[in-house]
Structures are given as C-alpha cells and as structure tokens.
Enzyme design. Structure first.
Site, short mmCIF file in Angstrom:
data_model
loop_
_atom_site.label_atom_id
_atom_site.label_comp_id
_atom_site.label_asym_id
_atom_site.label_seq_id
_atom_site.Cartn_x
_atom_site.Cartn_y
_atom_site.Cartn_z
N HIS A 31 -5.29 13.66 43.22
CA HIS A 31 -5.01 15.07 42.93
C HIS A 31 -6.23 15.94 43.24
O HIS A 31 -6.11 17.00 43.87
CB HIS A 31 -4.61 15.24 41.46
CG HIS A 31 -3.30 14.60 41.15
ND1 HIS A 31 -2.78 14.57 39.87
CD2 HIS A 31 -2.39 13.96 41.93
CE1 HIS A 31 -1.61 13.94 39.89
NE2 HIS A 31 -1.36 13.56 41.12
N SER A 61 2.04 13.55 45.58
CA SER A 61 1.30 14.52 44.78
C SER A 61 -0.03 14.94 45.39
O SER A 61 -0.46 16.09 45.23
CB SER A 61 1.07 13.99 43.37
OG SER A 61 0.39 12.75 43.40
#
Length: 207
Positions: free
Chosen positions: A179, A126
C-alpha cells in the site's frame, strides 16, 4: 453529465474490474473458498511469492497476482476503491496515462511486498489502487483543479487514508508495504503527469 456518459470515458477502470471479477470466479470454480481464499490455490494460479517470482525468475507473477483476490470481501473492497478512483481520475488522465499509472505502481508495490514479506504469498489489486489514489492526491495539490474541487476531494482522500490506517492497525494480513509503495510511487507519478495535463483536463474531474 449522466452516469452512463461518465462510464463511457472510464473504459480502463471497467475493464480492470471485469477482469478481476472473471479471474475471481475462475478461482472459485477451481475450488477456492469464496470468503477466505486458499493460499495454495492462489499460488498455483499466479500468486506473488519471492522464492518463485524472484529466485526462480517467474516475474510474470508480479502481473498475475494483481488480478487474484483472497475472498469475496477482498475483491469487493478493492473493486469499490478502484471504481471510485477511476470514476473521477480516469477522465482526467485519459486511458493511456491512467493505465501506465495503474500498471507501474501495481508492479512496483507487488515487488516491494514480496521483498518485505519474503515468506508470504501476495495477491490483490490494492497496491495499484493505492497508486491511483497517490496520483489523485498529488494532482489535488496542484493548480490543475479549482480550489473548490480541491477542498472537497482532499477531504475524501484524507478520509480514504485515515480509514486505511485504522484498518492496518486493527486487522491482520493487511499488506502495508504494498500500500505504501503504491501510494508513494503514485504520488510521484502524479506530479510528473501534472506537466502533461492542461486546465481542460482538470475540468473533467467532476461529472
């Protein structure tokens, strides 16, 4: 352009998805729970963990952890995000720039993740995927694309960010540090890439 023709010009994305899938199947064969993962198994398979990655200088874990996933849902959501981002962006950047963006933002976000969560085991693609979307957002604020394209895709990126903010607020185990690091570093890379791209590159955004 046919979908099959589009797939031919996004080889890095397809290879990354294939590698992630094969590695996931390998961890399942080693006994990992298909839905919830297994922290101990993931750690032994190459998970990112500060005491090992940094303290014992096993820096290869910054790379290996990018291809490990803690359960099928984790894998599917990441690969869907990667496919969508790559479907539009890899033809624009071409494979070399796209690969550099993916690896650089992935490595940076993985390091930030274990620096911020020193006692946690980090896995997943991610951070790199957020990096790709950061590159995408940066380029959408430039003159590389026509205004009509920019409006539509800026709305999509806005939705992507909003959904992830909501997920971070209501879910446990979301690695916000990775992230954010991936997204911000990707944004910087996007502005750097802009000076290496031509108008013809921007025209490849839409199939």
């Amino acid at each position: 352009m046919k979908i099959t023709d589009r797939l031919k010009i996004m080889p890095v994305t397809l290879v990354l998805i294939a590698i992630n899938t094969v590695v996931f199947l390998f961890t399942i064969l080693k006994g990992m729970d298909i839905w919830w993962g297994d922290g101990t198994l993931l750690l032994h398979t190459g998970g990112n963990y500060w005491p090992l990655t940094v303290s014992q200088q096993q820096y290869w874990r910054l790379v290996s952890s990018m291809f490990l996933h803690a359960g099928l849902w984790h894998l599917l959501t990441n690969m869907l995000g990667l496919f969508i981002g790559g479907f539009f962006l890899e033809p624009v950047l071409r494979s070399i720039r796209y690969s550099v963006a993916y690896l650089f933002t992935g490595l940076l976000s993985d390091y930030v993740s274990i620096w911020y969560h020193k006692g946690a085991i980090g896995v997943g693609a991610s951070g790199a995927i957020f990096g790709i979307y950061g590159v995408f957002l940066a380029l959408l604020t430039t003159s590389l694309f026509s205004w009509e394209m920019r409006k539509a895709f800026l709305a999509y990126i806005g939705l992507f960010i909003s959904l992830n903010v909501i997920a971070a607020a209501i879910s446990q185990g979301v690695d916000n540090a990775a992230h954010l690091a991936g997204f911000l570093s990707g944004t910087v890379m996007g502005y750097i890439f802009f000076f290496t791209l031509k108008k013809a590159d921007g025209e490849r955004l839409y199939p």
